[in-house]
Design an enzyme around this catalytic site. Structure first.
Site, PDB file in Angstrom:
ATOM      1  N   ASP A  73       1.594  -2.868   3.518  1.00 47.88           N
ATOM      2  CA  ASP A  73       1.490  -2.176   2.227  1.00 47.88           C
ATOM      3  C   ASP A  73       0.101  -2.328   1.605  1.00 47.88           C
ATOM      4  OD1 ASP A  73       2.499  -0.485   0.274  1.00 47.88           O
ATOM      5  OD2 ASP A  73       3.144  -2.121  -1.017  1.00 47.88           O
ATOM      6  N   HIS A 112       1.698   2.107  -0.951  1.00 47.29           N
ATOM      7  CA  HIS A 112       2.630   2.957  -1.687  1.00 47.29           C
ATOM      8  C   HIS A 112       2.013   3.542  -2.959  1.00 47.29           C
ATOM      9  CE1 HIS A 112       3.593  -0.795  -4.043  1.00 47.29           C
ATOM     10  NE2 HIS A 112       3.749   0.079  -5.014  1.00 47.29           N
ATOM     11  N   SER A 165       1.165  -2.495  -9.441  1.00 49.16           N
ATOM     12  CA  SER A 165       1.034  -2.458  -7.988  1.00 49.16           C
ATOM     13  C   SER A 165      -0.415  -2.219  -7.578  1.00 49.16           C
ATOM     14  CB  SER A 165       1.899  -1.347  -7.400  1.00 49.16           C
ATOM     15  OG  SER A 165       3.261  -1.659  -7.494  1.00 49.16           O
TER      16      SER A 165
END
Length: 504
Positions: free
Chosen positions: A166, A136, A245
């Protein structure tokens, strides 16, 4: 004499009491006033300070050592996405009947073209420039810029992604880079110290400490990116915020035990619940991408019901007039023909309770235990049938039923471009004045179709100037094609757009 001294001290004592009360009241007042602010300031109690000192005596040096090892290997990633790709998902109702709340579609304010659309983190995992991050973080990017802790900047190539976990793999052209080694995440213990290193909210090279709060956690996050998500997160209370992230979760030895991916928060900021992809799963994904160009994932060949989800069980019972009881394990609602499970003798109605040494309490336990394997691998599946426990070896297969590895050259057209297609009915075409069209389904995050702005339920009218009315039409046009692809589609507001990409 003593009485005189006491009398002289009384005014000072009174002033001290008033001053202390005023200070205490002011602190409470400002705390209440700032309770909804982004930043809070805390003065630790004496007991807290003593406890912190006690802890830091044992682990302080480990934190310093781990930080020195980790910070140089964690990078900032800037995602420069084409602005026209940043569209919200709407359903078919909005597409053909307009905004249900009236008015024109709300336009989100976009950053200037020379500014990144998003920022995240990544971890260097080899001295020759391979970098692991989140899918993402890089989704929709037309350009990816990697900035090292020493401020040196590179344009990165995207090697591959896996929305199922992911995870994304990038590469920059450099040698002799600092990097982190993968640790065995199976050995991670709840309660052990960990550090989260990344670039939260633009604050480069930030280190936070905490403990492992839980293992094998599922939060139903990746179902938005994949039809078959694998979630078995390491949960930590180390502070993780937007921008973290793709960053590193490391043990006190500076070894990589996870890739920070998400937080659970009502505000969008740290509330004590962070989640990281375990290093064993992340390592398997990047090894597959490097070697084969895509992830090799094994499947049992079953459709399932998660018995740990009471709502799912209740709905299933009502729909099928059954009397299943909620509990642990995964109930087989269907065994796919010619799949590994069927070949091993599993049947509809069996309840899987264990795979190899992993206890299966929920669907996510099963998806992790099986999805972290490759086609052709054998797993020992323990299941109950009619109240009796049995164990059988199952040879895993891919989604097409094969047991051998596949490369990018083996992919179908729809797999390469990242979307499936369903035909429109003739009535639908007539009602809305369309001569052709297919509905985009299961659009993969970060895929070629996603990059040009297509999401589920958009209508594809033409491909390379040719009308399409079925998935076979799309495949026929693009089979063996290696040039630029032009796609004409209708978006959620009825706008017709033509955009293109290079056929993978």
């Amino acid at each position: 004499m003593k009485m005189n001294i006491i009398k002289k001290l009384i005014p000072y004592a009174f002033v001290g009491v008033i001053s202390g009360a005023t200070t205490f009241g002011a602190i409470n007042y400002f705390n209440e006033k700032n309770s909804d602010s982004d930043f809070s300031y805390f003065a630790p109690k004496n007991s807290d300070a003593r406890y912190a000192s006690f802890n830091m005596t044992g682990v302080g040096e480990d934190f310093v050592k781990a930080s020195k090892m980790t910070v140089p290997a964690v990078v900032s990633i800037k995602n420069y996405a084409d602005r026209t790709n940043r569209r919200s998902e709407q359903d078919m109702f909005d597409l053909f009947f307009g905004n249900p709340f009236g008015g024109q579609p709300r336009q989100q304010q976009q950053p200037p073209q020379n500014m990144p659309s998003g920022m995240g983190s990544g971890v260097i995992i080899s001295p020759d420039g391979y970098i692991i991050s989140n899918n993402h973080v890089i989704a929709g990017a037309s350009k990816l810029e990697v900035v090292l802790s020493n401020k040196k900047s590179y344009v990165a190539n995207l090697v591959g992604t896996d929305p199922t976990t992911d995870i994304a793999l990038l590469k920059i052209e450099e040698k002799g880079l600092p990097y982190l080694n993968f640790a065995n995440s199976d050995n991670v213990e709840v309660g052990q110290w960990v550090l989260a290193v990344g670039n939260p909210m633009g604050l480069n090279s930030t280190v936070t400490a905490g403990i492992v709060s839980a293992k094998g956690r599922s939060i139903d996050l990746l179902s938005q990116q994949s039809r078959t998500p694998i979630e078995s997160f390491i949960q930590t209370d180390a502070a993780i915020n937007p921008g973290n992230s793709g960053g590193a979760l490391v043990n006190p030895n500076g070894e990589l035990i996870g890739i920070n991916s998400a937080i659970s928060s009502k505000t969008g900021y740290y509330e004590g619940y962070g989640f990281a992809v375990p290093s064993n799963l992340a390592r398997k994904v990047v090894e597959d991408i490097k070697k084969f160009g895509l992830v090799q994932r094994g499947f049992l060949g079953v459709n399932t019901l998660d018995l740990s989800d009471t709502r799912q069980v209740t709905a299933y019972n009502q729909q099928n007039k059954t009397n299943l009881k909620a509990g642990e394990g995964v109930y087989l609602t269907q065994v796919v023909a010619k799949g590994g499970a069927e070949a091993a003798g599993l049947r509809t109605g069996d309840i899987i309770t264990k795979v190899d040494n992993t206890v299966i309490s929920s669907y996510y336990d099963l998806s992790f235990a099986v999805g972290s394997k490759r086609p052709g691998d054998k797993v020992a599946v323990t299941y109950t049938r009619n109240g009796r426990s049995n164990t059988v070896d199952v040879t895993l297969r891919d989604e097409r039923g094969g047991t051998s590895f596949r490369s990018k050259a083996d992919l179908t057209v729809t797999e390469k471009i990242g979307s499936e297609f369903e035909p429109l009915s003739d009535r639908f075409k007539t009602d809305y004045g369309l001569n052709s069209g297919v509905i985009a389904k299961n659009v993969v995050s970060g895929s070629e179709m996603a990059k040009i702005g297509v999401v589920d339920n958009y209508i594809i009218v033409e491909v390379n100037g040719k009308p399409v009315n079925s998935q076979k039409d799309v495949e026929k046009i693009l089979q063996g094609y290696s040039g630029n692809v032009q796609v004409k589609y209708v978006d959620e507001y009825g706008r017709i757009t033509t955009r293109g990409f290079k056929m993978p």
